[in-house]
Scaffold this active site. Sequence first.
Site, PDB file in Angstrom:
ATOM      1  N   THR A 168     -18.260   8.179 -16.815  1.00  0.00           N
ATOM      2  CA  THR A 168     -19.038   6.952 -16.663  1.00  0.00           C
ATOM      3  C   THR A 168     -18.329   5.834 -17.410  1.00  0.00           C
ATOM      4  OG1 THR A 168     -21.031   8.277 -16.536  1.00  0.00           O
ATOM      5  CG2 THR A 168     -21.316   5.931 -17.048  1.00  0.00           C
ATOM      6  N   CYS A 212      -0.243   3.622 -38.646  1.00  0.00           N
ATOM      7  CA  CYS A 212      -0.142   5.078 -38.543  1.00  0.00           C
ATOM      8  C   CYS A 212       0.853   5.618 -39.549  1.00  0.00           C
ATOM      9  CB  CYS A 212       0.308   5.479 -37.144  1.00  0.00           C
ATOM     10  SG  CYS A 212      -0.299   4.367 -35.899  1.00  0.00           S
TER      11      CYS A 212
END
Length: 390
Positions: free
Chosen positions: A235, A323
């Site tokens: 969805t 990161c």
Amino acid sequence: MIYLDNAATTKTDEKVVQEMLPYFSENYGNASSVYEFGSKSKLAINKARETIAEALCAQPEEIYFTAGGSESDNWALKAVAEAYREKGKHIITTKIEHHAILHTCAYLEKEGYQVTYLDVDERGFIDLGELQKAIRPDTVLISIMFANNEIGTIEPVEKIGEIAKENEIFFHTDAVQAFGQIPIDVEKMHIDMLSASGHKLNGPKGVGFLYIRKGIKMGSFIHGGAQERKRRAGTENIPGIVGLGKAVELAVTSMEERAKRESELRDYLIGRVLKEVPYSRLNGPRENRLPNNTNFCFQFIEGESLLIMLDMKGICGSSGSACTSGSLNPSHVLLAIGLPHEIAHGSLRLTLGKDTTKEEIDTTIEAIKEIVERLRDMSPLYEDFKKKSS
Ligand SMILES: *Cc1c(COP(=O)(O)O)cnc(C)c1O
């Protein structure tokens, strides 16, 4: 607070938030439903798809919504590798890609693919001759980033696209940093796939897209329902997609003016730091650089200490990519441009945003000068250096 880490993420624009809100409350229908209520959601998705397609000179049906840049990068590489493995198992990329590309390549290598990691020069540019030489009969994909997230280098994308096209190899580009900052035309630049992310352009987090040129045979990334032309089930994240569409609309209409303003501030920051902080250097190029990116090295100090002390003054910067920070390894990008370990450790990335002011830049420069001097006073390396040079 002075926020100079816009390459890590940006503030969601207030106009974007306003556009999203009704899709949490009044218009919560499922876009796949048949009743009228659901079709409001469907229309909103279509509108976002059209806005994004137009921004890239692509077709709306070539835009696939994802959960962000990392997912788009994973999808592009894994799906092409799988779909075209009969043709070949060789991929070309660079040493300075985001980890979403590098770690996906490492995974594919374990699965039996071969990857060539192109070197870059001291400013972060790939060599087109090297790219040409790396091409083999079994090369199926070239994935080269549009612009680097650490040092701001804008790669010669149009020329890379020409080489890919001449050799009938797919060309994917991670445009997460570039999209919304510099004009992109997938036709003119012969781009077959392109990744982008909402939260890097004043849109919401957790939503992005992959552009996939029509005709490319690629499997589903998420199996399930028929959403996203059956290639990415689930969805739809309607508020996110609406927000992404609005962010793209705002980025495109303000691009020229923003790029001018930010690149002027950028050059002012670079100029003053290099002039006023001894033993500092700029990482990345002067020309063909993202309008909002600066990246410096300060000899004899640790980037991490500098960051912590800037933070104590309310200034947010980064020592490379979000990161990489937190680990003690120096950035793979700074190593790839040839910096020795000890210098790569002393790096600072400051990335501007649409709301950054000259006053904030001035405050930041004064803070850097003061902190660098203080850290050097405590540094045995600097002590040694001074003794030797006197
Ligand atoms: C931030 C970034 C990504 C990852 O995007 P997410 O939406 O955070 O997953 C990928 N590539 C580059 C160049 C980036 O800067």
